[in-house]
Design a protein around this motif. Structure first.
Motif, PDB file in Angstrom:
ATOM      1  N   CYS A  66     -56.331 120.007 -14.812  1.00  0.00           N
ATOM      2  CA  CYS A  66     -55.010 120.508 -15.704  1.00  0.00           C
ATOM      3  C   CYS A  66     -55.483 120.889 -17.114  1.00  0.00           C
ATOM      4  O   CYS A  66     -54.926 121.732 -17.625  1.00  0.00           O
ATOM      5  CB  CYS A  66     -54.130 119.055 -15.675  1.00  0.00           C
ATOM      6  N   TYR A  67     -56.731 120.435 -17.416  1.00  0.00           N
ATOM      7  CA  TYR A  67     -57.164 120.818 -18.732  1.00  0.00           C
ATOM      8  C   TYR A  67     -57.461 122.310 -18.766  1.00  0.00           C
ATOM      9  O   TYR A  67     -57.018 123.054 -19.647  1.00  0.00           O
ATOM     10  CB  TYR A  67     -58.447 120.211 -19.033  1.00  0.00           C
ATOM     11  N   ALA A  93     -55.295 120.189 -28.004  1.00  0.00           N
ATOM     12  CA  ALA A  93     -53.786 120.165 -27.585  1.00  0.00           C
ATOM     13  C   ALA A  93     -53.604 120.373 -25.987  1.00  0.00           C
ATOM     14  O   ALA A  93     -52.818 119.720 -25.493  1.00  0.00           O
ATOM     15  CB  ALA A  93     -53.135 121.348 -28.284  1.00  0.00           C
ATOM     16  N   ALA A  94     -54.531 121.293 -25.744  1.00  0.00           N
ATOM     17  CA  ALA A  94     -54.417 121.396 -24.082  1.00  0.00           C
ATOM     18  C   ALA A  94     -55.037 120.127 -23.449  1.00  0.00           C
ATOM     19  O   ALA A  94     -54.269 119.739 -22.441  1.00  0.00           O
ATOM     20  CB  ALA A  94     -55.448 122.667 -23.613  1.00  0.00           C
ATOM     21  N   GLY A  95     -55.887 119.282 -24.164  1.00  0.00           N
ATOM     22  CA  GLY A  95     -56.173 118.098 -23.131  1.00  0.00           C
ATOM     23  C   GLY A  95     -55.236 117.231 -23.204  1.00  0.00           C
ATOM     24  O   GLY A  95     -55.262 116.263 -22.582  1.00  0.00           O
ATOM     25  N   SER A  96     -54.449 117.186 -24.439  1.00  0.00           N
ATOM     26  CA  SER A  96     -53.259 116.251 -24.803  1.00  0.00           C
ATOM     27  C   SER A  96     -52.214 116.561 -23.630  1.00  0.00           C
ATOM     28  O   SER A  96     -51.714 115.580 -22.901  1.00  0.00           O
ATOM     29  CB  SER A  96     -52.764 116.275 -26.046  1.00  0.00           C
ATOM     30  N   PHE A  97     -52.044 117.805 -23.304  1.00  0.00           N
ATOM     31  CA  PHE A  97     -51.104 118.259 -22.256  1.00  0.00           C
ATOM     32  C   PHE A  97     -51.497 117.640 -20.965  1.00  0.00           C
ATOM     33  O   PHE A  97     -50.758 117.274 -20.096  1.00  0.00           O
ATOM     34  CB  PHE A  97     -50.791 119.703 -22.241  1.00  0.00           C
ATOM     35  N   ALA A  98     -52.812 117.986 -20.688  1.00  0.00           N
ATOM     36  CA  ALA A  98     -53.271 117.474 -19.516  1.00  0.00           C
ATOM     37  C   ALA A  98     -53.261 116.013 -18.939  1.00  0.00           C
ATOM     38  O   ALA A  98     -53.048 115.593 -18.045  1.00  0.00           O
ATOM     39  CB  ALA A  98     -54.906 118.236 -19.175  1.00  0.00           C
ATOM     40  N   SER A  99     -53.484 115.412 -20.253  1.00  0.00           N
ATOM     41  CA  SER A  99     -53.522 113.942 -19.854  1.00  0.00           C
ATOM     42  C   SER A  99     -52.193 113.399 -19.285  1.00  0.00           C
ATOM     43  O   SER A  99     -52.094 112.242 -18.573  1.00  0.00           O
ATOM     44  CB  SER A  99     -53.707 113.162 -21.220  1.00  0.00           C
TER      45      SER A  99
END
Length: 283
Positions: A66-67, A93-99
């Motif tokens: 998802c990252y 920000a991308a990592g936060s969304f993926a989590s």
């Protein structure tokens, strides 16, 4: 990557969960290690390893998949080419969304892991009469008592931990890689900078969200003994009855584990990714 993370960090994770859930039973990390070894033996440090492996493999598989997707979403939002390099802040920000997606597979397996890790303390404290000592017995107990939704006890606190936490996790990792690269491509970094960058990212995550994780552990473990209050109810109860410092019980083993385990996680991830890319290119 998830396997490397569990193998290196499981004993410290076990100490963390025990100290978070029953802070009055242990004076510190060494005391927790000594008592665990005397009472249960060496295998006590690896209680919950099977669900921890499943949790980490599932979480990190979904997280890193998802990252990549979320990086493309961030590129669209900021209006750059789909192959353009993102800034460290944009990667965070991308990592936060993926989590948020990874949380859905993490919560059930982490609940089983935490319950297995703290089973001995639940029996000692008299909160339960007889504990379940295998993964299957814990799973069966959850289904019989609460049904399938019982595996999502602590979901809100897991989300509260993961979403902001992984902003700092990926942000710290990318910032550290940028520092070590010093103008070169990040892909050229060797194992030591990758280990240190992963360790730094993991440390950033846990410093930022540790009190949330403490509340999550209590909800998931103590709900074995009956209905447990939600996130805010548990948080307020801990602060009122035990003080703010109780939210930081088990911080020492967590920080040791965070650096070691996440260094191993990112090292295994980067090198396995490079190996797979080479295999794909060779075809």
């Amino acid at each position: 990557g998830g396997t490397a993370c569990v193998v290196t960090g499981q004993p410290f994770d076990t100490a963390k969960v025990k100290m978070q859930t029953f802070p009055n039973m242990y004076k510190g990390l060494v005391d927790c290690f000594v008592k665990t070894y005397k009472q249960v033996g060496f295998r006590g440090f690896y209680k919950g390893t099977t669900p921890a492996l499943v949790a980490n493999i599932a979480e990190n598989s979904v997280l890193f998949m998802c990252y990549g997707f979320c990086q493309q979403i961030v590129r669209r939002i900021v209006g750059v080419d789909r192959k353009a390099k993102l800034s460290d802040l944009q990667n965070a920000a991308a990592g936060s969304f993926a989590s948020a997606f990874a949380t859905l597979v993490l919560c059930p397996t982490e609940l089983v892991k935490c319950r297995l890790q703290a089973m001995h303390e639940m029996q000692l404290s008299g909160k339960i009469i007889q504990g379940h000592n295998t993964v299957w017995s814990v799973v069966k107990g959850v289904i019989q008592k609460d049904g399938p939704l019982g595996f999502y006890r602590g979901l809100s606190s897991t989300l509260l931990r993961e979403v902001p936490g992984y902003f700092f996790f990926f942000g710290g990792y990318e910032l550290s890689r940028t520092f070590f690269a010093s103008g070169r491509s990040k892909d050229e970094l060797g194992p030591i900078p990758l280990l240190l960058s992963g360790g730094f990212g993991g440390s950033c995550l846990w410093i930022a969200v540790y009190p949330v994780d403490c509340v999550k552990s209590r909800i998931q473990v103590l709900s074995m003994a009956g209905k447990q209050a939600g996130f805010m109810g548990t948080f307020v109860t801990v602060v009122r009855t035990e003080g703010v410092l109780a939210l930081y019980s088990g911080l020492t083993p967590t920080m040791i584990r965070a650096f070691v385990a996440n260094g191993a996680l990112f090292l295994a991830y980067e090198y396995s990714r490079k190996l797979m890319m080479k295999q794909i290119d060779s075809y």
